[in-house]
Write an enzyme that holds these catalytic residues in place. Sequence first.
Site, PDB file in Angstrom:
ATOM      1  N   LYS A  22       0.839  -1.211   0.000  1.00  0.00           N
ATOM      2  CA  LYS A  22       0.000   0.000   0.000  1.00  0.00           C
ATOM      3  C   LYS A  22       0.872   1.259   0.000  1.00  0.00           C
ATOM      4  O   LYS A  22       0.625   2.185  -0.771  1.00  0.00           O
ATOM      5  CB  LYS A  22      -0.916  -0.040   1.235  1.00  0.00           C
ATOM      6  CG  LYS A  22      -1.876   1.107   1.359  1.00  0.00           C
ATOM      7  CD  LYS A  22      -3.064   0.729   2.237  1.00  0.00           C
ATOM      8  CE  LYS A  22      -2.760   0.693   3.710  1.00  0.00           C
ATOM      9  NZ  LYS A  22      -2.580   2.022   4.320  1.00  0.00           N
ATOM     10  N   SER A  23       1.881   1.299   0.856  1.00  0.00           N
ATOM     11  CA  SER A  23       2.726   2.499   0.958  1.00  0.00           C
ATOM     12  C   SER A  23       3.449   2.776  -0.359  1.00  0.00           C
ATOM     13  O   SER A  23       3.519   3.917  -0.823  1.00  0.00           O
ATOM     14  CB  SER A  23       3.777   2.314   2.056  1.00  0.00           C
ATOM     15  OG  SER A  23       3.159   2.233   3.306  1.00  0.00           O
ATOM     16  N   ARG A  27       3.029   5.994  -3.196  1.00  0.00           N
ATOM     17  CA  ARG A  27       4.178   6.814  -3.589  1.00  0.00           C
ATOM     18  C   ARG A  27       4.445   6.725  -5.084  1.00  0.00           C
ATOM     19  O   ARG A  27       4.936   7.685  -5.690  1.00  0.00           O
ATOM     20  CB  ARG A  27       5.400   6.396  -2.773  1.00  0.00           C
ATOM     21  CG  ARG A  27       5.301   6.848  -1.296  1.00  0.00           C
ATOM     22  CD  ARG A  27       6.181   6.033  -0.386  1.00  0.00           C
ATOM     23  NE  ARG A  27       6.244   6.534   0.988  1.00  0.00           N
ATOM     24  CZ  ARG A  27       5.311   6.349   1.922  1.00  0.00           C
ATOM     25  NH1 ARG A  27       4.212   5.671   1.647  1.00  0.00           N
ATOM     26  NH2 ARG A  27       5.473   6.835   3.142  1.00  0.00           N
ATOM     27  N   GLY A  94      -4.995   7.841   5.528  1.00  0.00           N
ATOM     28  CA  GLY A  94      -4.087   8.776   6.197  1.00  0.00           C
ATOM     29  C   GLY A  94      -2.892   9.107   5.317  1.00  0.00           C
ATOM     30  O   GLY A  94      -2.414  10.241   5.288  1.00  0.00           O
ATOM     31  N   GLN A 169       4.547   9.106   7.411  1.00  0.00           N
ATOM     32  CA  GLN A 169       3.634  10.051   6.746  1.00  0.00           C
ATOM     33  C   GLN A 169       4.112  11.479   6.969  1.00  0.00           C
ATOM     34  O   GLN A 169       4.117  12.292   6.050  1.00  0.00           O
ATOM     35  CB  GLN A 169       2.210   9.844   7.258  1.00  0.00           C
ATOM     36  CG  GLN A 169       1.639   8.503   6.803  1.00  0.00           C
ATOM     37  CD  GLN A 169       0.238   8.234   7.323  1.00  0.00           C
ATOM     38  OE1 GLN A 169      -0.321   9.022   8.064  1.00  0.00           O
ATOM     39  NE2 GLN A 169      -0.314   7.101   6.924  1.00  0.00           N
ATOM     40  N   ASP A 315       2.009  -1.172  11.853  1.00  0.00           N
ATOM     41  CA  ASP A 315       0.698  -1.590  11.336  1.00  0.00           C
ATOM     42  C   ASP A 315       0.343  -3.030  11.706  1.00  0.00           C
ATOM     43  O   ASP A 315      -0.767  -3.484  11.442  1.00  0.00           O
ATOM     44  CB  ASP A 315       0.670  -1.445   9.807  1.00  0.00           C
ATOM     45  CG  ASP A 315       0.607   0.022   9.391  1.00  0.00           C
ATOM     46  OD1 ASP A 315       0.221   0.865  10.220  1.00  0.00           O
ATOM     47  OD2 ASP A 315       0.946   0.318   8.230  1.00  0.00           O
ATOM     48  N   ARG A 388      -7.550  -3.400   9.637  1.00  0.00           N
ATOM     49  CA  ARG A 388      -6.606  -4.325  10.288  1.00  0.00           C
ATOM     50  C   ARG A 388      -7.204  -4.985  11.534  1.00  0.00           C
ATOM     51  O   ARG A 388      -6.811  -6.088  11.902  1.00  0.00           O
ATOM     52  CB  ARG A 388      -5.299  -3.607  10.611  1.00  0.00           C
ATOM     53  CG  ARG A 388      -4.623  -3.038   9.354  1.00  0.00           C
ATOM     54  CD  ARG A 388      -3.145  -2.848   9.551  1.00  0.00           C
ATOM     55  NE  ARG A 388      -2.614  -1.808   8.686  1.00  0.00           N
ATOM     56  CZ  ARG A 388      -2.316  -1.960   7.398  1.00  0.00           C
ATOM     57  NH1 ARG A 388      -2.500  -3.129   6.799  1.00  0.00           N
ATOM     58  NH2 ARG A 388      -1.825  -0.956   6.695  1.00  0.00           N
TER      59      ARG A 388
HETATM   60  C1  S3P Z   1       2.377   4.817   6.237  1.00  0.00           C
HETATM   61  C2  S3P Z   1       2.919   5.177   7.445  1.00  0.00           C
HETATM   62  C3  S3P Z   1       2.405   4.720   8.744  1.00  0.00           C
HETATM   63  C4  S3P Z   1       1.477   3.528   8.590  1.00  0.00           C
HETATM   64  C5  S3P Z   1       0.501   3.699   7.470  1.00  0.00           C
HETATM   65  C6  S3P Z   1       1.229   3.896   6.151  1.00  0.00           C
HETATM   66  C7  S3P Z   1       2.973   5.337   5.001  1.00  0.00           C
HETATM   67  O1  S3P Z   1       1.694   5.780   9.354  1.00  0.00           O
HETATM   68  O2  S3P Z   1       0.784   3.310   9.802  1.00  0.00           O
HETATM   69  O3  S3P Z   1      -0.345   2.566   7.352  1.00  0.00           O
HETATM   70  O4  S3P Z   1       2.678   4.814   3.900  1.00  0.00           O
HETATM   71  O5  S3P Z   1       3.767   6.292   5.088  1.00  0.00           O
HETATM   72  P1  S3P Z   1       2.410   6.850  10.320  1.00  0.00           P
HETATM   73  O6  S3P Z   1       3.319   7.657   9.502  1.00  0.00           O
HETATM   74  O7  S3P Z   1       1.272   7.668  10.885  1.00  0.00           O
HETATM   75  O8  S3P Z   1       3.104   6.033  11.362  1.00  0.00           O
END
Ligand code: S3P
Length: 429
Positions: A22-23, A27, A94, A169, A315, A388
């Site tokens: 996902k991350s 990006r 988020g 993030q 996570d 989750r």
């Molecule tokens: C993520 C960073 C994490 C993670 C989220 C994805 C990202 O959040 O919990 O699922 O893709 O940068 P935080 O930066 O709030 O820790």
Amino acid sequence: MNSITITPVSSVKGEIHIPGDKSISHRSIMLGAIANGITTVKGFLRGEDNLSTMKAFRSMGVRIDDDGETLAIHGKGLHGLTESSDVIDCGNSGTTIRLLSGLLAGQSFFSVVTGDQYLRKRPMKRVVEPLVRMGARIMGRNVGNLAPLAISGGALNAIGFESPVSSAQVKSAIMLAGLYADGETSVREPSLSRDHSERMFRLFGATVETFSSGVTVRGGVELQAQDITVPGDISSAAFFIVAALITPASELLIRNVGVNPTRTGVIDILISMGGSIELLDQRQVSGEPVADILVRSSQLKGIEISGAVVPRAIDEFPAICVAAACAEGITTIRDARELRVKETDRITAMANNLHRLGVMVEECEDGMTITGVEQLGGGEVESCGDHRIAMSMSVAALIATESITINDIECVATSFPTFYPLLEQVSGR
Ligand code: S3P
């Protein structure tokens, strides 16, 4: 609201492929959109969170073709995005809202970003405050802490930012703004969070320097399109790793999983608990380490979890809590206050749900203490709208004495739309 009832199984077996990370998927769209040329992405995760990112960039004039296998992102260059004609809805994501806020801080147009009822409760000050220091004008509810956020971007100043939390993030939002700043922007964090941005910035030709718990980005450097292959998401794999560990007579091979060291805290933790987990055929794909993961059922034992491993597993705590509930002895989790501001308060949500299955859990401000039981009971549990939580409780149901009903499971589609068919496949129903 959909619910699912899962009955216990005798084993978890087979070989599976996990959907894309996902991350990295988020990006790839963001950097592809502001690069010069056409970026292709294979293995892109088509979960709702990533579709929110895709929609956001389309609304800013970026053409993204999708033939069902590969995305082609027609990059507009660093200064080619155009003002969206509507509010940008980031849904539950988020990562979308926070990273996008950083990127929008550097655009010479006006934007409004918002999200669903859960996202609108999550803290945004952590990105708003440094972005305002860089020169962006940002307003939001609760004195700029809650979405919707209204962002007027433009020329930015480079800053040196000490983040009070380890958050990829926050770091990535500032790095994206840093691409538009005059000079070198740096971010330091208490301990290193996931470094996918650092790796992908470098791949696209940004000038990035990393140090032990931070990064520096130079502004004004144009990015070049890339061909990216996204590995499977270790956060999604974690549910299946725990499923195979806690279910007797299990052996599961999970192919093509991203094993970036800033994400493998879950593997380190589960191995410390006595889990049989092997990484096979380790390789590099698009600047990220990848492996196949072989898991066998194991008698787990309770351990203490705190410190630098926490952001590396942030996570995976819902899944780790299920492993702890099935382990012999006591597991303590500390330094994990961030779990309280995820899609839901994951400390309270997991404590309440495990409690309903007969597990003794004590909450504290930055974690919890879980006393393992010989057998989980059946019952009814709540996802609290958090993907989750839903998936971890579904895994717990595989070994309970009776069936478990998990309520409100639509949220699983945010990160893992194929979770239930895969769970069915490995548990031989
Ligand atoms: C993520 C960073 C994490 C993670 C989220 C994805 C990202 O959040 O919990 O699922 O893709 O940068 P935080 O930066 O709030 O820790």
